[in-house]
Design a protein around this motif. Structure first.
Motif, PDB file in Angstrom:
ATOM      1  N   ILE A 145     -26.135  16.542  18.818  1.00 36.14           N
ATOM      2  CA  ILE A 145     -26.848  15.921  17.707  1.00 36.14           C
ATOM      3  C   ILE A 145     -26.768  16.745  16.423  1.00 36.14           C
ATOM      4  CG2 ILE A 145     -28.443  14.660  19.194  1.00 36.14           C
ATOM      5  CD1 ILE A 145     -30.508  16.818  18.672  1.00 36.14           C
ATOM      6  N   ASP A 146     -26.269  17.985  16.509  1.00 33.32           N
ATOM      7  CA  ASP A 146     -26.074  18.789  15.306  1.00 33.32           C
ATOM      8  C   ASP A 146     -24.726  18.517  14.653  1.00 33.32           C
ATOM      9  OD1 ASP A 146     -28.531  20.041  15.393  1.00 33.32           O
ATOM     10  OD2 ASP A 146     -27.808  21.743  16.571  1.00 33.32           O
ATOM     11  N   ALA A 147     -23.825  17.826  15.363  1.00 36.33           N
ATOM     12  CA  ALA A 147     -22.514  17.516  14.791  1.00 36.33           C
ATOM     13  C   ALA A 147     -22.672  16.448  13.709  1.00 36.33           C
ATOM     14  CB  ALA A 147     -21.568  17.024  15.884  1.00 36.33           C
ATOM     15  N   PRO A 148     -21.967  16.581  12.589  1.00 42.59           N
ATOM     16  CA  PRO A 148     -22.126  15.596  11.513  1.00 42.59           C
ATOM     17  C   PRO A 148     -21.737  14.180  11.920  1.00 42.59           C
ATOM     18  CG  PRO A 148     -20.277  17.093  11.086  1.00 42.59           C
ATOM     19  CD  PRO A 148     -21.033  17.658  12.233  1.00 42.59           C
ATOM     20  N   ASP A 149     -20.865  14.055  12.929  1.00 43.54           N
ATOM     21  CA  ASP A 149     -20.407  12.721  13.347  1.00 43.54           C
ATOM     22  C   ASP A 149     -20.996  12.324  14.702  1.00 43.54           C
ATOM     23  OD1 ASP A 149     -19.031  14.576  14.872  1.00 43.54           O
ATOM     24  OD2 ASP A 149     -17.184  13.410  14.922  1.00 43.54           O
ATOM     25  N   TYR A 150     -22.190  12.862  15.027  1.00 48.23           N
ATOM     26  CA  TYR A 150     -22.707  12.648  16.380  1.00 48.23           C
ATOM     27  C   TYR A 150     -22.949  11.169  16.679  1.00 48.23           C
ATOM     28  CZ  TYR A 150     -27.486  12.114  14.569  1.00 48.23           C
ATOM     29  OH  TYR A 150     -28.610  11.683  13.920  1.00 48.23           O
ATOM     30  N   THR A 151     -23.372  10.395  15.703  1.00 41.43           N
ATOM     31  CA  THR A 151     -23.592   8.967  15.971  1.00 41.43           C
ATOM     32  C   THR A 151     -22.271   8.261  16.246  1.00 41.43           C
ATOM     33  OG1 THR A 151     -23.575   8.492  13.599  1.00 41.43           O
ATOM     34  CG2 THR A 151     -25.727   8.863  14.649  1.00 41.43           C
ATOM     35  N   ASP A 152     -21.213   8.673  15.544  1.00 43.34           N
ATOM     36  CA  ASP A 152     -19.893   8.080  15.796  1.00 43.34           C
ATOM     37  C   ASP A 152     -19.426   8.377  17.219  1.00 43.34           C
ATOM     38  OD1 ASP A 152     -19.823   7.138  13.184  1.00 43.34           O
ATOM     39  OD2 ASP A 152     -18.727   8.891  12.432  1.00 43.34           O
ATOM     40  N   ARG A 153     -19.675   9.591  17.690  1.00 42.53           N
ATOM     41  CA  ARG A 153     -19.257   9.962  19.049  1.00 42.53           C
ATOM     42  C   ARG A 153     -20.005   9.126  20.090  1.00 42.53           C
ATOM     43  NH1 ARG A 153     -18.786  16.627  19.071  1.00 42.53           N
ATOM     44  NH2 ARG A 153     -18.333  16.852  16.842  1.00 42.53           N
ATOM     45  N   LEU A 154     -21.321   9.025  19.926  1.00 45.81           N
ATOM     46  CA  LEU A 154     -22.100   8.252  20.893  1.00 45.81           C
ATOM     47  C   LEU A 154     -21.712   6.775  20.864  1.00 45.81           C
ATOM     48  CD1 LEU A 154     -25.657   9.828  20.528  1.00 45.81           C
ATOM     49  CD2 LEU A 154     -23.959  10.251  22.306  1.00 45.81           C
ATOM     50  N   ASP A 155     -21.470   6.235  19.675  1.00 48.37           N
ATOM     51  CA  ASP A 155     -21.081   4.831  19.580  1.00 48.37           C
ATOM     52  C   ASP A 155     -19.708   4.608  20.212  1.00 48.37           C
ATOM     53  OD1 ASP A 155     -23.437   4.286  18.300  1.00 48.37           O
ATOM     54  OD2 ASP A 155     -22.583   4.281  16.273  1.00 48.37           O
ATOM     55  N   ALA A 156     -18.796   5.565  20.020  1.00 46.25           N
ATOM     56  CA  ALA A 156     -17.463   5.438  20.623  1.00 46.25           C
ATOM     57  C   ALA A 156     -17.562   5.447  22.147  1.00 46.25           C
ATOM     58  CB  ALA A 156     -16.557   6.573  20.146  1.00 46.25           C
ATOM     59  N   LEU A 157     -18.434   6.278  22.689  1.00 53.88           N
ATOM     60  CA  LEU A 157     -18.610   6.335  24.136  1.00 53.88           C
ATOM     61  C   LEU A 157     -19.227   5.046  24.673  1.00 53.88           C
ATOM     62  CD1 LEU A 157     -19.889  10.008  24.377  1.00 53.88           C
ATOM     63  CD2 LEU A 157     -17.753   9.129  25.333  1.00 53.88           C
ATOM     64  N   ARG A 158     -20.236   4.558  23.979  1.00 54.99           N
ATOM     65  CA  ARG A 158     -20.850   3.295  24.402  1.00 54.99           C
ATOM     66  C   ARG A 158     -19.824   2.163  24.346  1.00 54.99           C
ATOM     67  NH1 ARG A 158     -24.806   1.207  20.111  1.00 54.99           N
ATOM     68  NH2 ARG A 158     -22.752   0.981  19.141  1.00 54.99           N
ATOM     69  N   ASP A 159     -19.053   2.091  23.264  1.00 54.64           N
ATOM     70  CA  ASP A 159     -18.066   1.023  23.110  1.00 54.64           C
ATOM     71  C   ASP A 159     -16.944   1.126  24.138  1.00 54.64           C
ATOM     72  OD1 ASP A 159     -19.587   0.188  20.983  1.00 54.64           O
ATOM     73  OD2 ASP A 159     -18.252   1.016  19.433  1.00 54.64           O
ATOM     74  N   ALA A 160     -16.681   2.357  24.610  1.00 55.23           N
ATOM     75  CA  ALA A 160     -15.623   2.559  25.604  1.00 55.23           C
ATOM     76  C   ALA A 160     -16.081   2.180  27.009  1.00 55.23           C
ATOM     77  CB  ALA A 160     -15.155   4.006  25.587  1.00 55.23           C
ATOM     78  N   GLY A 161     -17.360   1.919  27.186  1.00 57.51           N
ATOM     79  CA  GLY A 161     -17.853   1.481  28.487  1.00 57.51           C
ATOM     80  C   GLY A 161     -18.646   2.503  29.263  1.00 57.51           C
ATOM     81  N   VAL A 162     -18.959   3.656  28.674  1.00 56.03           N
ATOM     82  CA  VAL A 162     -19.776   4.650  29.382  1.00 56.03           C
ATOM     83  C   VAL A 162     -21.133   4.041  29.694  1.00 56.03           C
ATOM     84  CG1 VAL A 162     -20.936   6.891  29.208  1.00 56.03           C
ATOM     85  CG2 VAL A 162     -18.586   6.620  28.360  1.00 56.03           C
ATOM     86  N   ASN A 163     -21.540   4.122  30.949  1.00 57.47           N
ATOM     87  CA  ASN A 163     -22.816   3.540  31.354  1.00 57.47           C
ATOM     88  C   ASN A 163     -23.718   4.524  32.093  1.00 57.47           C
ATOM     89  OD1 ASN A 163     -21.570   3.593  33.927  1.00 57.47           O
ATOM     90  ND2 ASN A 163     -20.866   1.476  33.707  1.00 57.47           N
ATOM     91  N   ARG A 164     -23.312   5.796  32.103  1.00 53.50           N
ATOM     92  CA  ARG A 164     -24.161   6.836  32.690  1.00 53.50           C
ATOM     93  C   ARG A 164     -23.914   8.130  31.926  1.00 53.50           C
ATOM     94  NH1 ARG A 164     -23.240  10.516  37.063  1.00 53.50           N
ATOM     95  NH2 ARG A 164     -25.227  11.362  37.803  1.00 53.50           N
ATOM     96  N   TRP A 165     -24.988   8.830  31.625  1.00 52.48           N
ATOM     97  CA  TRP A 165     -24.927  10.006  30.764  1.00 52.48           C
ATOM     98  C   TRP A 165     -25.563  11.184  31.488  1.00 52.48           C
ATOM     99  CZ3 TRP A 165     -22.875   8.545  25.914  1.00 52.48           C
ATOM    100  CH2 TRP A 165     -22.817   7.168  25.715  1.00 52.48           C
ATOM    101  N   VAL A 166     -24.867  12.319  31.457  1.00 50.34           N
ATOM    102  CA  VAL A 166     -25.390  13.536  32.074  1.00 50.34           C
ATOM    103  C   VAL A 166     -25.391  14.629  31.021  1.00 50.34           C
ATOM    104  CG1 VAL A 166     -24.988  15.323  33.809  1.00 50.34           C
ATOM    105  CG2 VAL A 166     -24.563  12.927  34.372  1.00 50.34           C
ATOM    106  N   PHE A 167     -26.518  15.319  30.867  1.00 45.02           N
ATOM    107  CA  PHE A 167     -26.485  16.436  29.924  1.00 45.02           C
ATOM    108  C   PHE A 167     -27.215  17.645  30.484  1.00 45.02           C
ATOM    109  CE2 PHE A 167     -29.353  13.133  28.583  1.00 45.02           C
ATOM    110  CZ  PHE A 167     -30.559  13.726  28.244  1.00 45.02           C
ATOM    111  N   GLY A 168     -26.600  18.793  30.221  1.00 46.78           N
ATOM    112  CA  GLY A 168     -27.109  20.054  30.736  1.00 46.78           C
ATOM    113  C   GLY A 168     -28.270  20.552  29.900  1.00 46.78           C
ATOM    114  N   VAL A 169     -29.423  20.673  30.518  1.00 48.62           N
ATOM    115  CA  VAL A 169     -30.609  21.212  29.864  1.00 48.62           C
ATOM    116  C   VAL A 169     -30.896  22.606  30.419  1.00 48.62           C
ATOM    117  CG1 VAL A 169     -33.101  20.920  29.584  1.00 48.62           C
ATOM    118  CG2 VAL A 169     -31.568  18.944  29.378  1.00 48.62           C
TER     119      VAL A 169
END
Length: 481
Positions: A145-169
């Motif tokens: 979320i600190d990347a200037p294009d973070y919304t573009d990345r998330l939208d590209a993933l959603r549009d590509a069909g990603v339906n499960r998200w894993v993130f390291g906390v």
């Protein structure tokens, strides 16, 4: 739980020895293998794994193949190699494969730009059928979320069909996160959860680790309850694992007192079990917790049905299981890219499993999930697992760590923390000998890829031993039939 007794007889390992069994046979027990024999017998449906080895920072505990902040030409070259590998490998397969699951791991896959993400998905779909029912998982780092294009990345993933998200906390305590060099704070996690929720992307899972430096039972409890309270309903929760090449191993050698001890780790584990169960979570496979009936098909397939739905990897250091063959891709970036650029698959080491080794592997992995179904095992291998492995399983049954019923062999709640000790006892003498031979030829534990990328506790030097290679002994004896 009789901690001291279990430790004395070698069932409960010291924390510096702990490592889960990620592959069997392990990398050190594999040898040279030709790609043609590797891909024979691939199932028509498969689980696909793609490795993206780029990160903004080096987390102290991470043991996977990665490069930190590579320049743009390096990333471009790797992605071109990954695209080429997809073409080469799928051209060698006995048939076109359909993906039941697709998993993008790393490294940090969200390091890629939106354009790179879109191009990679387009190339993947050219060579592999991905139906609308496929589970497509993508790993995110909270700092995306600190990347200037973070919304573009998330939208590209959603549009590509990603339906499960894993993130390291890993932790929601900022002091712990700074010691791990995670590159994010707890506030990043909340912002990312909000961002996904705003887009209707609510099928996500959070990675956590217990046993970390500066971790206490109190801040571990706060980590769990704060995330559950924020709506997280799937977790991957693992004990800390040490490898010699990781910076956290040096931290442990220098300051063991800042790490939770064995009893504290066990209390954190059982705290997790009690809390999640009370709040309606189910465990399965081991260390995965979910309020839904299924945590992830990718994980369940890996542990319960890998012979029926094989694992096909792409990218540096990917490991797969195809037609009773366990294998690794080249684990070094330059080696991987050079192989593929020369028009060859990146297959590096592998081994064909005999029926005996397949049986051993099945018990090791099935125990981590639904248990070893006795009827299914008899149907596939012609023997009853409880009878065939009675000697290996006896001490675990005696101490109420496993339960053997008419239908299955299962871990008890007390047995969950020792699942990997059971796996070690099931190792064959042949595999043990090959690992010992490989160890005798390793001279640099930090740099040799055989040790660095061997995801197995078998014959590993405990982290407290430093980098010495002498004096290795099996952690548990192997019982011969």
């Amino acid at each position: 739980m009789p901690v001291d007794q279990l430790a004395d007889i070698g069932i409960l390992q010291p924390i510096e020895n702990y490592y889960l069994v990620g592959t069997y046979p392990p990398l050190k027990a594999m040898g040279e293998i030709t790609p043609a024999e590797t891909f024979t017998g691939l199932t028509r449906n498969a689980n696909i794994y793609l490795h993206l080895p780029f990160c903004e920072q080096r987390c102290t505990f991470c043991h996977f193949a990665k490069e930190i902040r590579p320049d743009s030409p390096r990333v471009t070259r790797y992605l071109a190699a990954l695209h080429r590998e997809l073409e080469i490998v799928t051209g060698m397969l006995p048939h076109r494969v359909t993906a039941e699951t697709v998993y993008f791991g790393g490294g940090t896959p969200s390091y890629l730009s939106a354009a790179q993400i879109t191009a990679l998905f387009a190339r993947l779909r050219q060579h592999i059928d991905i139906p609308g029912t496929a589970e497509i998982t993508f790993e995110l780092h909270p700092s995306v979320i600190d990347a200037p294009d973070y919304t573009d990345r998330l939208d590209a993933l959603r549009d590509a069909g990603v339906n499960r998200w894993v993130f390291g906390v890993q932790s929601m305590d900022d002091r712990v996160l700074r010691k791990l060099n995670r590159g994010h704070e707890a506030s990043h996690v909340y912002r990312l959860l909000d961002l996904l929720h705003e887009r209707g992307l609510d099928n996500h899972s959070v990675d956590l680790i217990f046993g970390l430096p500066y971790q206490t039972e109190e801040n571990w409890y706060t980590t769990l309850t704060s995330l559950i309270g924020y709506g997280v309903d799937k977790f991957n929760i693992f004990p800390l694992m040490f490898k010699q090449a990781d910076p956290i191993s040096a931290h442990y050698r220098n300051e063991p007192g800042i790490f939770p001890d064995l009893r504290q780790r066990l209390r954190m584990h059982f705290m997790t079990e009690a809390l999640t169960r009370r709040l309606g979570f189910r465990r399965g496979p081991l260390f995965y917790y979910s309020k839904a009936a299924t945590h992830s098909r990718q994980q369940e397939n890996k542990y319960d049905s890998i012979e029926d739905t094989n694992l096909l990897p792409f990218g540096v250091s990917g490991f797969g299981y195809v037609g009773n063959t366990q294998y690794y891709n080249d684990c070094t970036m330059d080696g991987y890219m050079q192989r593929v650029e020369a028009g060859r698959p990146s297959v590096w080491h592998g081994v064909h499993l005999s029926t005996d080794e397949r049986m051993r592997r099945a018990v090791m992995f099935n125990l981590r999930s639904r248990g070893v179904g006795r009827d299914d095992f008899r149907s596939r291998y012609g023997v009853d697992p409880a009878e065939h492995f009675a000697a290996e399983l006896a001490p675990y049954r005696e101490h109420d760590l496993i339960r053997i019923d008419d239908d299955a062999i299962r871990l008890t709640d007390k047995g969950v923390p020792v699942a990997d000790s059971i796996a070690l006892r099931l190792v064959s003498p042949q595999v043990l000998a090959r690992v010992q031979d490989a160890n005798s030829r390793i001279v640099d534990l930090k740099r040799d890829p055989l040790d660095r990328y061997d995801f197995s506790p078998l014959e590993r030097d405990p982290v407290g031993a430093g980098v010495a290679t002498a004096g290795r002994r099996p952690l548990l004896p192997t019982v011969e039939h």
